[in-house]
Design an enzyme around this catalytic site. Structure first.
Site, mmCIF file in Angstrom:
data_model
loop_
_atom_site.group_PDB
_atom_site.id
_atom_site.type_symbol
_atom_site.label_atom_id
_atom_site.label_comp_id
_atom_site.label_asym_id
_atom_site.label_seq_id
_atom_site.Cartn_x
_atom_site.Cartn_y
_atom_site.Cartn_z
ATOM 1 N N HIS A 156 0.805 -1.220 -0.012
ATOM 2 C CA HIS A 156 0.063 -0.038 -0.124
ATOM 3 C C HIS A 156 0.792 1.226 0.110
ATOM 4 O O HIS A 156 2.041 1.165 0.318
ATOM 5 C CB HIS A 156 -1.030 0.082 1.287
ATOM 6 C CG HIS A 156 -0.268 0.095 2.535
ATOM 7 N ND1 HIS A 156 0.146 1.318 3.037
ATOM 8 C CD2 HIS A 156 0.027 -0.772 3.543
ATOM 9 C CE1 HIS A 156 0.737 1.251 4.298
ATOM 10 N NE2 HIS A 156 0.596 -0.190 4.556
ATOM 11 N N CYS A 159 2.467 -5.019 7.125
ATOM 12 C CA CYS A 159 2.267 -4.887 5.779
ATOM 13 C C CYS A 159 3.362 -3.816 5.153
ATOM 14 O O CYS A 159 3.930 -3.447 5.950
ATOM 15 C CB CYS A 159 0.739 -3.874 5.619
ATOM 16 S SG CYS A 159 -0.492 -4.950 5.825
#
Length: 566
Positions: free
Chosen positions: A463, A482
């Site tokens: 992301h 992440c």
């Protein structure tokens, strides 16, 4: 008819007994033939390798094979490999023909010697194998005159080959999952590999069933072993904290010698003067180590200089073990995140086309090692705050002031319904709360403006991020697991380049809004989240990185029974 048959039985019992015996024998023979046919269908000679000219009149048999195992013990799986190999070639010898030992024998033995030297592995070459090979080479005529010698060496070479193949190409670790490695790999066919080896007549090189990066790293292992045998890499010791062009110091000649041996410095003048060529060599060295590339001798650079070559060799070997777990053939197009490198590599036609910096999980929030397939690109994503973050970080702030939700552009959700945070008594909760919290799309969203989804059991995805400054750090382990990417816009357009319905203008128009938009990718794109602290890059340079999750230590314990210090 029944009465007639009984009367015959009473009158001719002997004849009937003979007939019954013959019938039983025929039935038994039928089932034996059927059983043999089934076995032949299960294990057949490989006609693509064996032809009439490959076969030899020299043979062994199952009794000889089983007798050999009593004096040359090995694992059950290796014994089964040997049995299957000889059944497939109808027990004809593989390493010998009527003229004596074929080229395959000396070639494989030479390969074993190289393996022993490169990996410091004394287990595969036994005294028995050594003596039989030496006897076959010093007095071949006498050797082949004794069938027992041929039989022993034949079965010893075959058994050693399967031991070597499993150790070299599959790895010494039985289950990589135990070491947090969840990238699947295909089982390798060593029967076919040995078929190829023994069928070559001119010493042709067998294609090894390993990834290309393994082969490149093995070449570097050979080079570092040679440096080690010649005295190793010199230490670079000084009390001065920073040295640059024009400076003079006794450690500089050691630095030049070190960089010359590793190939970073083309010519070594052996002086103690900091020259332009030394600066260029230092930039190369710092690049290979993942340091700030300033071309100066500083504390971080000295630390890398002074890691003993023995530790570097073990670091190479630990990563070669990991590369044995990687698929031999990669897809035409894929992404690869190397966690210790903090880099995302993009491949097309199996060649790297570009790369970018990433931020990965902290040691306490490790990014998992696995393979996924990017199936969706989400523009203007919501961020569903993980339960652990709600419990440990957000709940204490909500107890002080529920206005935290509005200030951070968040929403409290009960199912699909938005709940007023001031209507909740947050003080009565000490652990998990019966609500979910999400952050709405926007420039300050923790996921930025774009995320890339690939379904997995670890809740990991790529992301964007509003915290762009972190990409300038040399060590980038800051996230909760992440992976933040430095160039999400470029990555999105790259993944959409074959989609006729999407172009840069359409993507940018959506990003100007706050409307979440999901784009499905067909076909999906493989993405590997891997962990390598040593590898050879596209320029042929050997790289080393810090063991940020201490996984080298765990693997080193398995391989060497000790840790790799860094």
């Amino acid at each position: 008819m029944e009465a007639y048959f009984l009367s015959i039985v009473k009158k001719r019992p002997v004849q009937i007994g003979i007939v019954a015996f013959v019938i039983c024998a025929l039935v038994a023979a039928f089932f034996i033939v059927k059983s043999v046919k089934k076995k032949k269908r299960a294990i057949q000679a490989d006609q693509s390798v064996y032809s009439n000219q490959n076969f030899t009149d020299l043979t062994t048999d199952s009794l000889e094979v089983e007798s050999f195992f009593k004096g040359f013990p090995t694992t059950d799986s290796i014994q089964q490999e040997v049995r299957e190999f000889y059944i497939r070639r109808n027990y004809q010898l593989a390493w010998f023909n009527e003229k004596g030992m074929t080229n395959a024998g000396p070639n494989f033995y030479s390969q074993l010697q190289s393996h022993s030297l490169e990996f410091d592995d004394k287990e595969l070459i036994t005294k028995s194998l050594d003596s039989l090979i030496m006897l076959s080479q010093t007095d071949e005529k006498q050797f082949i005159s004794q069938k027992e010698n041929i039989s022993q060496l034949e079965l010893m070479l075959t058994t050693t080959f399967f031991n070597y193949a499993h150790k070299t190409f599959s790895g010494t670790i039985k289950d990589p999952f135990d070491l947090e490695w969840f990238i699947p790999s295909k089982k390798k066919n060593y029967q076919t590999l040995l078929d190829s080896l023994v069928s070559f007549t001119r010493g042709e090189k067998v294609q090894e069933p390993v990834n290309q990066y393994y082969i490149l790293l093995k070449d570097k292992l050979v080079a570092y072993r040679e440096i080690q045998r010649n005295g190793g890499l010199p230490l670079v010791e000084t009390d001065v904290k920073l040295l640059a062009i024009g400076d003079s110091n006794t450690c500089i000649s050691s630095a030049k010698r070190h960089l010359f041996l590793t190939g970073d410095l083309g010519e070594n003048d052996n002086s103690n003067i900091f020259t332009d060529s030394l600066k260029t060599a230092l930039v190369r060295f710092q690049h290979r180590m993942g340091l700030v590339e300033n071309g100066k001798i500083n504390t971080a650079t000295l630390a890398e200089f002074n890691i003993p070559i023995e530790q570097r060799i073990k670091q190479i070997m630990v990563n070669m073990e990991r590369l044995r777990w990687v698929p031999v053939e990669m897809e035409e197009e894929y992404l690869l995140v190397n966690i210790p490198e903090f880099r995302l590599h993009i491949f097309d036609n199996q060649k790297q086309v570009w790369q970018m910096n990433v931020v990965v999980g902290k040691d306490v929030h490790k990014t998992s090692i696995f393979k996924g397939n990017i199936s969706q690109i989400v523009l203007n994503p919501y961020w569903g705050v993980p339960t652990s973050i709600v419990r440990n970080e957000i709940l204490p702030k909500l107890k002080r002031n529920p206005g935290y939700i509005a200030r951070n552009n968040m929403e409290v959700m009960s199912g699909n319904t938005v709940i007023d945070p001031y209507s909740i008594n947050w003080n009565k909760y000490n652990g998990n709360v019966p609500f979910s919290i999400r952050q709405k799309p926007g420039n300050n969203n923790a996921l930025g403006k774009i995320k890339f989804l690939f379904p997995n059991n670890f809740s990991i995805y790529l992301h964007d991020t509003p915290s762009k400054s972190l990409f300038n750090e040399s060590s980038r382990a800051f996230s909760h697991g992440c992976i933040r990417v430095a160039e999400p816009h470029k990555l999105a357009l790259y993944l959409l380049r074959k989609e006729s319905d999407w172009d840069e203008g359409k993507v940018d128009n959506i990003l100007k809004t706050s409307n979440q938009t999901v784009i499905k990718l067909q076909p999906t794109i493989p993405v590997y989240i891997a962990y390598f602290t040593s590898w050879v890059d596209n320029s042929g340079a050997l790289n080393f990185r810090k063991d940020i999750y201490h996984l080298d230590q765990k693997l080193s314990d398995e391989i060497f029974g000790e840790t790799v210090k860094q």
